[in-house]
Motif scaffolding. Sequence first.
Motif, PDB file in Angstrom:
ATOM      1  N   PHE A   1       6.141  -9.719   4.065  1.00 27.26           N
ATOM      2  CA  PHE A   1       7.560  -9.436   4.286  1.00 27.26           C
ATOM      3  C   PHE A   1       7.661  -8.390   5.383  1.00 27.26           C
ATOM      4  CE2 PHE A   1      11.463  -7.025   3.745  1.00 27.26           C
ATOM      5  CZ  PHE A   1      12.404  -8.055   3.758  1.00 27.26           C
TER       6      PHE A   1
ATOM      7  N   PRO B   1      14.452 -12.110  -3.396  1.00 28.07           N
ATOM      8  CA  PRO B   1      13.119 -12.276  -3.988  1.00 28.07           C
ATOM      9  C   PRO B   1      12.866 -13.697  -4.479  1.00 28.07           C
ATOM     10  CG  PRO B   1      14.028 -10.172  -4.642  1.00 28.07           C
ATOM     11  CD  PRO B   1      15.123 -10.894  -3.915  1.00 28.07           C
TER      12      PRO B   1
ATOM     13  N   PRO C   1      17.002  -5.990   1.581  1.00 26.16           N
ATOM     14  CA  PRO C   1      16.602  -4.789   0.837  1.00 26.16           C
ATOM     15  C   PRO C   1      17.156  -3.498   1.422  1.00 26.16           C
ATOM     16  CG  PRO C   1      14.738  -5.723   2.017  1.00 26.16           C
ATOM     17  CD  PRO C   1      15.838  -6.728   2.095  1.00 26.16           C
TER      18      PRO C   1
ATOM     19  N   TYR D   1       9.823  -5.019  -2.572  1.00 22.83           N
ATOM     20  CA  TYR D   1       9.501  -6.204  -1.772  1.00 22.83           C
ATOM     21  C   TYR D   1       8.018  -6.228  -1.396  1.00 22.83           C
ATOM     22  CZ  TYR D   1      14.038  -8.463  -0.949  1.00 22.83           C
ATOM     23  OH  TYR D   1      15.204  -9.177  -1.091  1.00 22.83           O
TER      24      TYR D   1
END
Length: 384
Positions: free
Chosen positions: A41, A260, A279, A349
């Motif tokens: 990510f 997610p 996020p 994350y």
Amino acid sequence: MTAPTEPAAVPAFGFRLIATDGMARRGEVTTAHGAIRTPAFMPVGTQATVKTMYPEQVRALGADILLGNTYHLMLRPTAERVDRLGGLHRFMNWPHPILTDSGGFQVMSLAKLRKLNEQAVTFQSHIDGSRHVLSPERSLEIQGLLGSDIQMQLDECVALPAERAEIERAMRLSLRWAERSKAAFFGKPGHGLFAIVQGGDDEALRVESARALTAIGFHGYAVGGLAVGEPQDVMLRILSATTPELPADRPRYLMGVGTPDDIVESVGRGIDMFDCVMPTRAGRHGQAFTRRGKVNLRNARHADDPRPIDEESTCPAARDYSRAYLHHLVKAEEALGAMLLTWINLSYYQDLMAGLRAAIEAGRFQDHKAAVKDGWARGDLPAL
């Protein structure tokens, strides 16, 4: 007298597949500024900064790579200035891999009075109204001046839903721009160029785009034009049709995704890399991501709650501050609230990606996916 030290050789850009579990892949991308463990990510550093975070914090959470934005950086402070100052890595004090997007999506969504033709897109800056022309060649020139490790072709992204004729037109223009982007790419050692698969929600157009781009040949392949308003089941259907058409020995990047759940499901369909503002944006708006789902710190029920967000988290912000305090910071609009919640979210994350990587290597992806989803389904952490 000590002999001078030879400069370290820059590794060639590459991708190594370490393990597979079904369609899920565990790999590693090699770049001029280090390795990227996948699935990965990428925190979004739109204007050479991950909002409310220090670069050292982001690295400590486990991020191998950040994303910068060509559109914003070409307007301010300008790519030429960043180049004079030593490149984007030095400018933002991030000596690790950086991916820059092409700027096309932001031109379509932010710029004023844009005009698109075969050669380029002409637009007015949303900042000061100044006029700019962004072509495939100019986008690659800007990204080269920034010095990013992974550069993206310029494409046209059509918002869904859209008529098939419009989706096909944009896909074919993006293919022609991909050819021009490859011709314009001046690849220094350790730097790569990614193509972008387009085709909206039409499986046949996506397959055609993927095959044509593979025939041209790129260092990696992105899937664009998703997470632009379509339901998740449409996105997953398109991924299931698209990823098998992409080379297994090249990294695959799903642009702008996401939640997610989107990430976990997409990893199971062969995606290696992700980016999303979610996020960081959620943190600035009072929301925290946890292993038991999302917590809205604006809710009054947190005002007298002494519990942390998650006492088992590896992130100090999630473990050492009470919900009552975080609620107070959010309601009072204190900057510390956004800082702490963004820290919590990026930590979650990165922990999610680390768990996925370990599960794929162990051949337990489906079991791990079920356990992660069960945690979300159970909801908020138990009350004291």
